[in-house]
Scaffold this motif. Structure first.
Motif, PDB file in Angstrom:
ATOM      1  N   HIS A   9     -10.185   4.124  -2.090  1.00  0.00           N
ATOM      2  CA  HIS A   9      -9.061   3.058  -2.055  1.00  0.00           C
ATOM      3  C   HIS A   9      -7.894   3.606  -2.952  1.00  0.00           C
ATOM      4  CE1 HIS A   9      -6.740  -0.544  -1.691  1.00  0.00           C
ATOM      5  NE2 HIS A   9      -7.048  -1.195  -2.818  1.00  0.00           N
ATOM      6  N   VAL A  94      -7.844  -0.635   4.587  1.00  0.00           N
ATOM      7  CA  VAL A  94      -7.729  -0.672   2.977  1.00  0.00           C
ATOM      8  C   VAL A  94      -8.631   0.849   2.505  1.00  0.00           C
ATOM      9  CG1 VAL A  94      -8.361  -1.756   0.822  1.00  0.00           C
ATOM     10  CG2 VAL A  94      -7.752  -3.171   2.839  1.00  0.00           C
ATOM     11  N   TYR A  95      -9.849   0.807   3.129  1.00  0.00           N
ATOM     12  CA  TYR A  95     -10.612   2.194   2.663  1.00  0.00           C
ATOM     13  C   TYR A  95     -10.611   3.117   3.621  1.00  0.00           C
ATOM     14  CZ  TYR A  95     -12.611  -1.742  -0.111  1.00  0.00           C
ATOM     15  OH  TYR A  95     -12.702  -2.803  -1.017  1.00  0.00           O
ATOM     16  N   ASN A 149      -1.061   0.203   3.958  1.00  0.00           N
ATOM     17  CA  ASN A 149      -2.470   0.222   4.691  1.00  0.00           C
ATOM     18  C   ASN A 149      -2.074   0.777   6.318  1.00  0.00           C
ATOM     19  OD1 ASN A 149      -4.238  -0.331   2.306  1.00  0.00           O
ATOM     20  ND2 ASN A 149      -3.548  -2.363   2.724  1.00  0.00           N
TER      21      ASN A 149
END
Length: 318
Positions: A9, A94-95, A149
């Motif tokens: 992140h 997000v990741y 994102n």
């Protein structure tokens, strides 16, 4: 553990990583300048203006080529090309995988390093506003895709943009070495139009059809969801698509205007060359006619066309 997938992140520690790679980019910039561009410049003997533009294009060719290869590797290995639905599925993204996060950090570091390079390279004052505008636009779009994102969409758009920019700066390098060689500009023109069409299609696909179908449509900044609820509104979605189309149309208009001006200058140059050639040919023909009319010289004696002497003969008395 074996088989465990580690993802990342963004956070404040990214600033330290970016700072480190800014110094790495400055060193690589100096290496390319010292061992490649300076040696070529010594052989070409370019003027100051062309020297500055040659260095700029040389650095960007190296950067764009590296970025295109790296970005293409990332989008292929992550499956973004084979599965276009992954560009909006499971939004927000997000990741990130390690290679995606590392690519974005290096991109930010490169464009930030370009700011002190304006001083190190002693860029002319007339060129500074243009380069600052270019750097600011790249930083805005790359940081926006990273923080909001939209990294998957940003990767494809960067790939298309860098591909067109690579051919443009490569064409400028070839032009500086041989001003009569403009074939790569024609290649760049084709690539530019194709990449603009792909960019517009991608915007319509993701904004018009992809993001409105995301399951989570509520505003949730903690989870990184910034756009889904907006694109669920058809009025907002159509407004964004209209702005995108107008922006791409303005870019294409500037491109067409540039191409028309370049072709007009090319044809004017060709017509002036033809007139100069015709004038030289006419002069040579007139010179030949004058020589014929006045006869020709042979062993210091002027003779007429039939080989007889132009002087009248004296008649002998009988």
């Amino acid at each position: 553990a074996d088989g465990e997938l580690v993802q990342y992140h963004y956070g404040l520690k990214d600033l330290v990583t970016i700072l480190f790679y800014i110094f790495i980019a400055i060193i690589l910039h100096a290496v390319v300048q010292e061992y490649a561009l300076d040696k070529i410049n010594r052989r070409l003997h370019l003027s100051k203006v062309k020297h500055s533009k040659f260095n700029e294009s040389g650095q960007l060719v190296a950067f764009h080529l590296t970025s295109v290869i790296w970005c293409l590797y990332v989008v292929v290995t992550e499956g973004y090309v084979s599965n276009p639905r992954s560009l909006w599925e499971n939004y927000p993204h997000v990741y990130l995988p390690y290679q995606v996060k590392f690519f974005y950090l290096c991109q930010l570091a490169y464009w930030l390093h370009a700011l002190p390079e304006l001083y190190f390279q002693k860029v002319r004052k007339e060129e500074i506003p243009r380069q600052l505008r270019c750097i600011a636009l790249y930083l805005l779009h790359i940081a926006g895709a990273y923080l909001l994102n939209l990294t998957r969409l940003g990767l494809i758009l960067l790939l298309l943009q860098y591909l067109a920019e690579f051919f443009f700066h490569m064409a400028r390098l070839v032009y500086f070495t041989d001003e009569n060689n403009e074939k790569l500009f024609n290649v760049w023109a084709v690539v530019f139009v194709v990449t603009r069409l792909f960019t517009l299609t991608l915007y319509i696909l993701v904004i018009g059809f992809g993001l409105p179908r995301v399951e989570s449509q509520a505003l949730d900044p903690e989870r990184g969801n910034f756009f889904s609820f907006l694109f669920n509104n058809i009025l907002f979605r159509m407004s964004v698509l209209l702005l995108v189309c107008l922006f791409q149309a303005s870019v294409m208009w500037r491109f067409i205007h540039f191409q028309l001006r370049r072709w007009r200058e090319y044809w004017n140059e060709q017509s002036s060359r033809k007139r100069a050639t015709a004038a030289a040919t006419g002069t040579r023909q007139q010179t030949k006619l004058l020589k014929r009319d006045s006869g020709y010289h042979e062993n210091g004696v002027v003779k007429a066309e039939n080989g007889t002497s132009p002087r009248t003969k004296k008649l002998k008395s009988p």
